[in-house]
Enzyme design. Structure first.
Site, mmCIF file in Angstrom:
data_model
loop_
_atom_site.group_PDB
_atom_site.id
_atom_site.type_symbol
_atom_site.label_atom_id
_atom_site.label_comp_id
_atom_site.label_asym_id
_atom_site.label_seq_id
_atom_site.Cartn_x
_atom_site.Cartn_y
_atom_site.Cartn_z
ATOM 1 N N ARG A 38 -9.811 8.561 6.066
ATOM 2 C CA ARG A 38 -9.029 8.541 4.525
ATOM 3 C C ARG A 38 -9.785 8.191 3.429
ATOM 4 N NH1 ARG A 38 -5.206 4.288 4.647
ATOM 5 N NH2 ARG A 38 -5.114 5.060 2.662
ATOM 6 N N LYS A 87 -12.115 7.778 -4.058
ATOM 7 C CA LYS A 87 -10.948 8.175 -3.725
ATOM 8 C C LYS A 87 -9.781 7.735 -4.573
ATOM 9 C CE LYS A 87 -8.934 5.651 -0.431
ATOM 10 N NZ LYS A 87 -7.410 4.874 -1.031
ATOM 11 N N ASN A 88 -9.719 6.600 -5.017
ATOM 12 C CA ASN A 88 -8.667 6.039 -5.852
ATOM 13 C C ASN A 88 -8.837 6.578 -7.317
ATOM 14 O OD1 ASN A 88 -7.771 4.771 -3.684
ATOM 15 N ND2 ASN A 88 -8.608 2.577 -4.072
ATOM 16 N N CYS A 137 3.198 -0.495 4.756
ATOM 17 C CA CYS A 137 2.055 0.006 5.191
ATOM 18 C C CYS A 137 1.115 -1.035 6.137
ATOM 19 C CB CYS A 137 1.108 0.691 4.388
ATOM 20 S SG CYS A 137 0.021 -0.383 3.458
ATOM 21 N N ARG A 197 5.030 -2.741 0.617
ATOM 22 C CA ARG A 197 4.516 -1.977 -0.547
ATOM 23 C C ARG A 197 5.670 -1.675 -1.438
ATOM 24 N NH1 ARG A 197 -1.098 -0.369 0.568
ATOM 25 N NH2 ARG A 197 -1.356 0.353 -1.409
ATOM 26 N N ASP A 240 -10.225 -4.439 -1.799
ATOM 27 C CA ASP A 240 -10.919 -3.480 -1.036
ATOM 28 C C ASP A 240 -12.195 -3.809 -0.496
ATOM 29 O OD1 ASP A 240 -8.516 -1.990 -1.579
ATOM 30 O OD2 ASP A 240 -9.332 -0.477 -2.833
#
Ligand code: EPU
Length: 424
Positions: free
Chosen positions: A397, A22-23, A116, A121, A305
């Site tokens: 997500r 994803k990143n 968030c 952020r 993460d």
């Protein structure tokens, strides 16, 4: 609302292909807007964050379509520099469009991402990078307006490590005149993946993966083909799942070199870990022990993460595990739900102390955020009875069909949809 139901107690076995990252996919897709051609992305994961990025690309004027396993982005037509608030809000990382649109259009107008679930952020480092290259930035009423008649290369000094600010700096520098040096750059492999794509598009970028990135601006970029790198956090999550449940799994389409601190932590817990060129096998037969202190750090340190899934795997480990979260302020929001399952965790500020318990029990829990939700699934695999995890939209997500992946490894995991999701 989607709900994941996991009945714990089954050990895992089998093989799993790990999704694309994803990143990496999100900045790559944003970068494609800077090219005046057609780009093809392979191994792009099917995630709601990718859908949100595609919606932005379409809004600004790209043609985006899927064919087989490839996602095509045609950015050869006119591109609008403006992204409406509703599209920006779907995903925090949409801030990466700042550098991309500024580079392509000389202007970018978007809303501020705001805070968030992980805490505040800020975007000060992103703006510092763009201002260094000559962009004028105005912030009013939550809208961010960046303009530059012509970006000019410069020396960007990032005072603290930021993945997104490094990516924005690289994107803007690629289309600036002259040369740019970025010091204090984040070293995450996703930045090296972005560099690989940009170079294939004709950009002159070197040094990604180190703390100093050098860019020589070019006038134009062409489209290119890129395979998205493997998702090191999804891989870490499924390894933590096997550590939690017991058994033996083989993950393929992974890059073990990107995951050294996670693999070492799992070994310290007593798991057998074998790494090959594109695969990792993990075996857990006996009881787990504490991995010792885990301190999250920018790459190549232990990734923030992976902290929640690893915490979930250590809930029943012998001894005391101390975790120190140094990247985000609110990264322990999954702790109350884990405690509700019987875990013994005290979290205050940056520190969480976990004392191993003999048993966890299934109950109803709510995913607080993407990785926190994944942690609940990891814990549920070793809990007695059924765990019902609500709020799986957060997990969707970043994880491609987590229920399918866990089932493929032999877990009893079912995704159900309750009522109509209307959270946009
Ligand atoms: N920060 C600032 N000012 C800025 C930018 C960041 O103070 O202008 C701070 C942040 O508040 C945070 C720290 O710097 O405390 C690091 O943030 P960073 O900018 O590196 O994070 P990011 O680029 O917003 C990416 C990943 C995150 C991952 C972090 C850290 C993407 C799309 N997101 O976020 O992934 O946790 O780097 O590795 O690449 C996730 O996948 O669950 C996720 C949150």
């Amino acid at each position: 609302m989607s709900v994941l139901k996991i009945t714990g107690g089954r050990s895992l076995s089998g093989s799993l292909r790990v999704q694309g990252a994803k990143n990496s996919a999100l900045p790559l897709l944003a970068a494609s807007v800077m090219t005046e051609g057609l780009s093809v992305f392979r191994n792009c994961p099917h995630l709601t964050d990718v859908e949100a990025t595609v919606a932005i690309l379409r809004h600004v004027g790209c043609r985006v379509y899927e064919e087989g396993d490839a996602l095509y982005v045609d950015a050869s037509g006119p591109i609008s520099p403006e992204v409406p608030d509703a599209l920006m809000r779907r995903m925090r990382s949409s801030v990466i469009f700042l550098g991309a649109l500024l580079g392509r259009c000389g202007e970018a107008v978007l809303s501020l991402p705001g805070g968030c679930e992980l805490g505040p952020r800020p975007v000060d480092l992103h703006l510092l990078a763009l201002r260094t290259l000559g962009a004028e930035v105005e912030v009013s009423g939550g809208r961010l307006c960046c303009r530059a008649a012509g970006l000019k290369g410069g020396h960007i000094v990032l005072p603290s490590v930021s993945v997104g600010a490094t990516e924005n700096a690289v994107l803007a520098a690629v289309r600036a005149t002259g040369s740019t040096v970025i010091t204090g750059a984040a070293r995450e492999p996703e930045i090296a993946d972005l560099q690989e794509y940009l170079r294939a598009c004709g950009a002159l970028v070197t040094g990604a993966g180190s703390g100093v990135i050098r860019v020589q601006g070019v006038k134009k970029l062409r489209g290119a083909e890129k395979r998205v790198m493997p998702d090191r956090i999804a891989a870490a999550t499924y390894l933590a799942a096997c550590a939690s449940a017991g058994g033996r799994v083989r993950l393929y389409d992974v890059c073990p070199a990107h995951m050294v601190p996670v693999l070492q932590a799992l070994e310290r817990m007593g798991c057998g870990v074998t790494a090959g060129e594109n695969l990792i096998a993990l075996e857990r037969r006996g009881a787990l022990r504490s991995p010792g202190p885990i301190i999250t750090r920018p790459y190549p340190g232990f990734p923030t993460d992976a902290q929640p899934p690893l915490m979930a795997a250590s809930l029943k480990a012998d001894g005391v595990t101390v975790m120190i979260e140094t990247i985000f302020e609110s990264r322990y929001r999954h702790v109350p739900a884990l405690r509700g399952m019987g875990a013994d965790i005290r979290a205050a500020g940056k520190t969480a102390v976990i004392r191993g318990v003999d048993a966890l029990h299934g109950t109803e829990v709510l995913a607080s955020d993407l990785r926190g939700g994944a942690a609940l699934a990891v814990a549920a695999l070793s809990a007695e009875g059924e765990t019902v995890i609500r709020g799986m939209e957060h997990v969707d997500r970043g994880y491609e069909d987590m229920a399918g992946a866990l089932s493929a490894l032999g877990a009893e995991a079912v995704l159900e949809h309750e009522g109509d999701a209307d959270d946009g």
